[in-house]
Each structure stands twice: as C-alpha cells, then as structure tokens.
Design a protein around this motif. Structure first.
Motif, PDB file in Angstrom:
ATOM      1  N   ALA A 266      23.082 -41.941  20.211  1.00  0.00           N
ATOM      2  CA  ALA A 266      22.506 -42.829  19.189  1.00  0.00           C
ATOM      3  C   ALA A 266      23.403 -42.821  17.963  1.00  0.00           C
ATOM      4  CB  ALA A 266      21.085 -42.385  18.834  1.00  0.00           C
ATOM      5  N   THR A 267      24.530 -43.520  18.058  1.00  0.00           N
ATOM      6  CA  THR A 267      25.513 -43.518  16.966  1.00  0.00           C
ATOM      7  C   THR A 267      25.719 -44.895  16.354  1.00  0.00           C
ATOM      8  OG1 THR A 267      27.246 -43.737  18.667  1.00  0.00           O
ATOM      9  CG2 THR A 267      26.792 -41.516  17.824  1.00  0.00           C
ATOM     10  N   GLU A 268      24.905 -45.876  16.772  1.00  0.00           N
ATOM     11  CA  GLU A 268      25.067 -47.215  16.222  1.00  0.00           C
ATOM     12  C   GLU A 268      24.551 -47.269  14.788  1.00  0.00           C
ATOM     13  OE1 GLU A 268      22.992 -46.483  18.681  1.00  0.00           O
ATOM     14  OE2 GLU A 268      23.515 -47.550  20.522  1.00  0.00           O
ATOM     15  N   SER A 269      25.209 -48.068  13.981  1.00  0.00           N
ATOM     16  CA  SER A 269      24.747 -48.376  12.611  1.00  0.00           C
ATOM     17  C   SER A 269      24.556 -47.133  11.749  1.00  0.00           C
ATOM     18  CB  SER A 269      23.436 -49.178  12.667  1.00  0.00           C
ATOM     19  OG  SER A 269      23.585 -50.344  13.447  1.00  0.00           O
ATOM     20  N   LEU A 270      25.397 -46.144  11.970  1.00  0.00           N
ATOM     21  CA  LEU A 270      25.348 -44.926  11.145  1.00  0.00           C
ATOM     22  C   LEU A 270      26.463 -44.895  10.113  1.00  0.00           C
ATOM     23  CD1 LEU A 270      24.537 -42.097  13.742  1.00  0.00           C
ATOM     24  CD2 LEU A 270      22.981 -43.146  12.082  1.00  0.00           C
ATOM     25  N   GLY A 271      27.293 -45.930  10.075  1.00  0.00           N
ATOM     26  CA  GLY A 271      28.392 -45.967   9.123  1.00  0.00           C
ATOM     27  C   GLY A 271      29.561 -45.097   9.503  1.00  0.00           C
ATOM     28  N   LEU A 272      29.592 -44.618  10.742  1.00  0.00           N
ATOM     29  CA  LEU A 272      30.644 -43.681  11.134  1.00  0.00           C
ATOM     30  C   LEU A 272      32.018 -44.340  11.159  1.00  0.00           C
ATOM     31  CD1 LEU A 272      28.672 -41.833  13.923  1.00  0.00           C
ATOM     32  CD2 LEU A 272      29.607 -40.774  11.865  1.00  0.00           C
ATOM     33  N   ALA A 273      32.126 -45.478  11.815  1.00  0.00           N
ATOM     34  CA  ALA A 273      33.421 -46.155  11.875  1.00  0.00           C
ATOM     35  C   ALA A 273      33.893 -46.560  10.490  1.00  0.00           C
ATOM     36  CB  ALA A 273      33.325 -47.383  12.789  1.00  0.00           C
TER      37      ALA A 273
END
Length: 465
Positions: A266-273
C-alpha cells in the motif's frame, strides 16, 4: 504549523506500532499516523480474526468426530452472528490494550492519513494543511489484497477482508489462490460446512514450502472434501445470483468467489516518489540493508518492503528501525541487527498446519543432510487423531554437511507451536549434536524435534536408522 518529533511513522499496523512503542521506550518523541484503528490488518482484518475463525471451525470439526473418542455429541448449525461476536470479543481487548500502551508511552497518535514530505529542514509528514517535522520518517503502511481486476463487490466476489466479516456462510465457494490465505480460508470454510473448490495456477499449493509437504497438504484437503485444482486458471467469470467461471476448460459455479492471490504494498499516494524515494515495479519501497530508502532520513518496514508478508516480520522490522534510528540520534548504544528473511518462521494455519523456517532441502543444495521423522511415531500426535485416522504429519530437518541446521519444516496438527524452537535452531546455527542432550517433556509434539535431531546426529531412537 510545525510539530517537532524525533520519529514520525506512517501506519499503525504490526511494523508501525512496534516501531513506535520501542522508539518511545528509548526516549524518542514519536508521532504515529493512521486513519484506521491501531493494530492494522493483522489485528482487525487478518491474522487475529482469521485464526479466531479457524479456531471456531476446529471446534465444529472436533464435535463432528466426537463419537470416535467415545463422547456423545450432536452437531448443530453454525451460528455466524454468534461466531462473529466471539471473533470481535478476541479483537476488542487486544485493540484496547494496544491503544492503552500507545497512550502510556506518550506517543502522539494522529488518526488521519499522512504523506511523506521532504523540505530543506528534512523529512516530515503532511496531514492536510499541517506539517509534522521529524528527524526520521518510517513508512509502514502495509499491503492490500490483489484483485486481478475481478469485480469485487463484497457480496459475490470477495477478498479476505470480506470473508472474515461475513454475516452468513455460503453453501459453496470458489477459492482462487493456493497460498497461505487461500488455503487457510478453504480449510476453515470446509470445516464449517461450505463446499469448496480451490484453484491454483501453479502445480502445487504453498509453493514456498517443501514440495513433499505441499503434496501431503493437498491429499489431506482432498480427503476432507475440498476440490483441489492445480495448474489451472480461472477465466470467464460471471456474477449473478452466484458466480460461474471456467477452470481450464471445465465450468464451475458457486455462491461466492474468494480472490486470494496475494497482497500488494500500500504505497500509492504517499508522496514517496515526489520525495525522491525509489519504488519497484511491484510497488515495494526500495531500501538498503538498514531499511533506509534513497531519501536520507526516510525508512520503510513491513509489507511495503519486498519479502514474506508476515506480521512478525513487521514487528522485527519495526523494532530494528526503532533501535537503528535511536542509535543514529545518539539515544541507543548498540547497533541492532536486522533478521534475515530466511530466518523468520512462517505458519499456515490450515488443517493440517504447516510451519517452517530456513532453507528447504533443495535450497540447501545436493550435499545437504535431510531427515524426516513421521508424526505417526509421536505419542501426542497420535492422541490428537481420531481412532483409525492415519497420521501423515512429519518433521523434516535440513543441515549443512556435518554442520549447522539450516532448515526446519513441519506438517501436522498444531505443529505451528513448535516453530519457535525451530527458529532457535536455525537462528543460532545449532548442530544436531549441540541439542541432542536437551530433554523434551513426554508426551509432547516437541519430542518429534528431538527425535529428528537424534537421527541427524547418528543416534535415532524411535525410528529406523
């Protein structure tokens, strides 16, 4: 608005809350962010409710065969609302206790979804218009069910989240996926009276386990009435009053379809990129040997890191990062060690159970020494079986040639309780000779590990050598 913290954690599941509790214990100022209840998937939608359902199913199965033990019993209907109350009664005190621990440790709990943010002052977490500055950030947001684009509606097409919150049991079900989740739910549904078709695209169940144990599991599931179809794909799914589909060229229909083909991070829309962190094609956060991302001060733990998706792996990651970050900030004297994935035990809570840690015989190489001890020779295991029921369980130990034990693999009723000792054997690189003198109580399942160790050290007792 700026809120200074030593550590900000996204996700209050196994990895996140373990990290928070240990970091606070070490004197760090901790903020924990999650818009779902603390405890995450494991406590509310995974490990704990699934095992409670399995326990209820085991009770029903035990009553069904009580006559074989000389006990008169009448098997009634399954009261699903009452079963759900039992499951919720397991979850609620655990959640209350965890929330109390978080409050008692002085952890700031922000019950909203945050995203990673990095500016000239370093990492932090943004929640709406607020920004929480922190010296370090840990991403521990877990994983979600893979749906393969199937029309999941929570009524006819389910994920495991839905399956554990049913108000009534289906009469029949297709379970798509022969991994841990699929096998466990197929097993419990069968014990609760559901007619199950289990479909797996690979040629065996639980492909990460010993092939021979997967074969034993398949035979046991079939003997309990499960229609197991391996090397098969599910196509042409149609949903109406029930579900129809093709398994290979054959048609199959059921009341519901459970999609249990794995979970994705669950890594979508976390601002990671946007923050500069690298993600793999599968959506996992790319980390180094210390679980640090490509962004200074930003780390990741648990299911968002590629590897086995296990709650206790999340705990181990969380504890490691708490100590690592505390050490980097001068608050912890020692440098912690991150457990290797291969040294983390795993259990499938089907009937029979599978439990393992370390290398399989194939992974250990052609020169590895392997011994199998059949549970049919173990008194406690025989006691658990109804009269006349064959015990197909066994213990397999794998060692390096003349050296340490590198793999422990078990299949049988309740063998999951033995894997802690297995993890010690593998983690401490014990040899069979090291532990041959340890006395195990009689009659216990643990004696099977002793017997296997004796056989590996050249002194078998209750088996031919």
């Amino acid at each position: 608005m700026t809120h200074p913290f030593d550590l900000a954690i996204l996700g209050a599941g196994s990895a996140g809350y373990a990290c928070a509790l240990r970091a606070a214990q070490l004197g760090l100022r901790v903020a924990l962010f999650d818009d779902t209840p603390v405890g995450g998937t494991c406590l509310h939608r995974g490990c704990i409710p699934a095992k409670a359902w399995l326990q209820a199913a085991k009770v029903r199965s035990t009553v069904a065969k009580a006559d074989a033990f000389g006990i008169g019993a009448t098997l009634g209907d399954t009261d699903v609302p009452a079963l759900r109350r039992y499951v919720d009664g397991v979850i609620k005190p655990l959640h209350k206790g965890l929330a109390g621990l978080i409050a008692a440790r002085g952890i700031t709990l922000v019950q909203e979804r945050g995203i990673v943010s990095v500016d000239d002052g370093g990492p932090g977490v943004e929640v709406g218009d607020a920004r929480y500055q922190a010296r370090a950030v840990v991403v521990a947001t877990g994983a979600r069910p893979v749906t393969l684009g199937l029309p999941v509606d929570g009524e006819r097409v389910l994920t495991s989240d839905h399956a554990l919150r049913l108000d009534a049991l289906p009469a029949s079900a297709i379970v798509l996926g022969g991994g841990v989740i699929g096998v466990e739910i197929a097993s419990l549904w069968t014990d609760l009276g559901v007619a199950v078709t289990l479909v797996e695209a690979m040629d065996r169940l639980l492909p990460g386990e010993e092939p021979a144990h997967s074969s034993i599991l398949k035979a046991e599931l079939i003997s309990r009435g499960i229609d197991v179809r391996l090397g098969a794909t599910l196509t042409d799914v149609e949903v109406g009053d029930g579900v129809t589909a093709k398994v290979g060229a054959a048609g199959v229909s059921a009341d519901v379809l459970l999609v249990a083909v794995g979970r994705r991070p669950a890594t979508e829309s976390l601002g990671l990129a946007e923050a500069g962190a690298s993600l793999s094609d599968s959506g996992h956060v790319v980390v180094d040997e210390n679980l640090q991302t490509s962004v200074r001060g930003v780390f990741a733990a648990g299911d968002v890191v590629a590897g086995p998706q296990l709650a206790h792996r999340g705990y181990a990651h969380g504890l490691f990062l708490a100590e690592r970050i505390a050490q980097l900030q001068g608050r912890h004297p020692g440098r912690p060690t991150l457990p290797r994935d291969r040294d983390i035990p795993r259990i499938t809570y089907s009937s029979p159970q599978l439990a393992s840690v370390g290398l399989t015989a194939e992974q250990a190489g052609p020169d590895a020494e392997v011994v199998d001890y059949p549970l049919s020779g173990n008194g406690r295991s025989r006691i658990q079986k109804a009269p006349g029921v064959r015990d197909s369980g066994r213990v397999r130990l794998v060692r390096e040639p003349g050296g340490a034990i590198v793999g422990v693999h078990l299949i049988g009723e309740e063998v999951g309780e033995l894997i802690g000792e297995g993890a010690l054997l593998v983690g401490w690189q014990a040899t069979p000779e090291d532990v041959a003198g340890i006395v195990h109580a009689h009659p216990t399942l643990g004696e099977s590990l002793a017997e296997a160790n004796w056989a590996l050290s050249g002194r078998p007792l209750h088996m031919h050598g």
